[in-house]
Design a protein around this motif. Structure first.
Motif, short mmCIF file in Angstrom:
data_model
loop_
_atom_site.label_atom_id
_atom_site.label_comp_id
_atom_site.label_asym_id
_atom_site.label_seq_id
_atom_site.Cartn_x
_atom_site.Cartn_y
_atom_site.Cartn_z
N CYS A 62 0.85 -1.20 0.00
CA CYS A 62 0.00 0.00 0.00
C CYS A 62 0.88 1.25 0.00
O CYS A 62 2.02 1.21 0.45
CB CYS A 62 -0.84 0.06 1.27
N SER A 116 -5.83 3.98 0.38
CA SER A 116 -5.59 2.92 1.37
C SER A 116 -6.69 2.84 2.42
O SER A 116 -6.75 1.86 3.16
CB SER A 116 -4.25 3.15 2.08
N LEU A 119 -9.63 0.01 0.26
CA LEU A 119 -8.91 -0.79 -0.75
C LEU A 119 -9.90 -1.60 -1.60
O LEU A 119 -10.80 -2.23 -1.05
CB LEU A 119 -7.92 -1.73 -0.04
N VAL A 131 3.36 -1.56 4.08
CA VAL A 131 3.33 -0.11 3.82
C VAL A 131 4.64 0.48 4.33
O VAL A 131 5.06 0.21 5.47
CB VAL A 131 2.09 0.56 4.46
#
Ligand SMILES: C[S@@+](CC[C@H](N)C(=O)[O-])C[C@H]1O[C@@H](n2cnc3c(N)ncnc32)[C@H](O)[C@@H]1O
Length: 249
Positions: A62, A116, A119, A131
């Motif tokens: 992400c 994010s 999603l 991430v």
């Protein structure tokens, strides 16, 4: 640094953050490596090494930005499973796609524009969700974490790599002086942006939870046994938690 439950001081509205990264995108990689003296590359590598990546499901990175962690993850699994890099900033993703074509065309990595906090994936779609230096920028941290946990399969892992505060006396003060005074000036000068990205950076780090505070937020989002590993005297930290089945909990 401790978690703040008060209203954030830094403007992290989606539009502001997206515009800021769009503006610095062309110089993002260079600035990153320059301001961290190249250590950021080692931090991402550490994250890929620590993760358990032996499943058959794909991997999601992400807030992937220009895709460096996504490429490292794909190399680590030798292209055995697909890696998806998601981000809500199209200019960053265009650079990621160009890098893929130029240097990593052999890897099954694809990029997707997505917030994010929402999603576009089914529950439990990935064996690992990562991430790097992104969660701090997501307007609602807990919502971002819950989404990462939701799309991670049972038995999978969620990893967060983020700046933190060194605790070693002396080094802590030195680092804070660099971070507060040197980095914003150098960053602003080289990145030449209107969004004060390199003032935003120290401010957003100062107010973001780190260490046990962030580990607790990850556990509240549905992870178990979150391990915190300080990197480079705590300048950054790696957090890895397990997504366990109801049955195992
Ligand atoms: C500091 S960069 C990190 C990029 C990359 N992960 C790295 O390690 O260099 C932060 C990235 O997070 C993205 N981002 C911030 N908030 C986001 C959100 N809510 N949804 C998706 N991407 C977001 C930004 O567009 C930016 O590309």
């Amino acid at each position: 640094m401790t978690a703040t439950t008060e209203a954030p001081q830094v403007d992290k509205s989606g539009r502001r953050v997206r515009d800021m990264f769009a503006e610095i995108a062309p110089r993002y990689d260079l600035m990153n490596h320059l301001l961290s003296l190249g250590i950021d590359i080692r931090w991402r590598r550490q994250a890929t090494r620590r993760l358990k990546l032996d499943g058959d499901l794909p991997i999601l990175d992400c807030c992937t930005g220009t895709g460096d962690l996504a490429f490292m993850l794909a190399r680590r699994v030798q292209g055995r499973v697909a890696v998806i890099g998601s981000d809500f900033c199209a200019p960053m993703l265009r650079l990621a796609a160009a890098k893929h074509a130029a240097r990593h065309a052999d890897l099954p990595v694809r990029f997707l524009e997505a917030d994010s906090q929402q999603l576009p994936f089914e529950d439990a779609s990935f064996q690992a969700v990562t991430v790097a230096f992104g969660l701090r920028n997501v307007q609602d941290t807990d919502r971002g974490l819950r989404e990462m946990v939701r799309v991670c399969a049972d038995g999978g892992q969620v990893a967060v790599l983020e700046f933190s505060q060194p605790t070693l006396p002396g080094f802590r003060q030195l680092y804070q002086a660099y971070f507060r005074h040197v980095l914003p000036r150098v960053g602003q000068r080289f990145a030449r942006n209107n969004q004060s990205a390199y003032e935003y950076l120290p401010n957003s780090v100062m107010e973001f939870p780190s260490g046990q505070s962030l580990a607790e937020r990850m556990e509240a989002a549905g992870l178990r046994d979150v391990v915190v590993e300080p990197l480079t005297l705590g300048v950054a930290s790696l957090y890895i938690g397990n997504r366990l089945t109801e049955r195992l909990r």
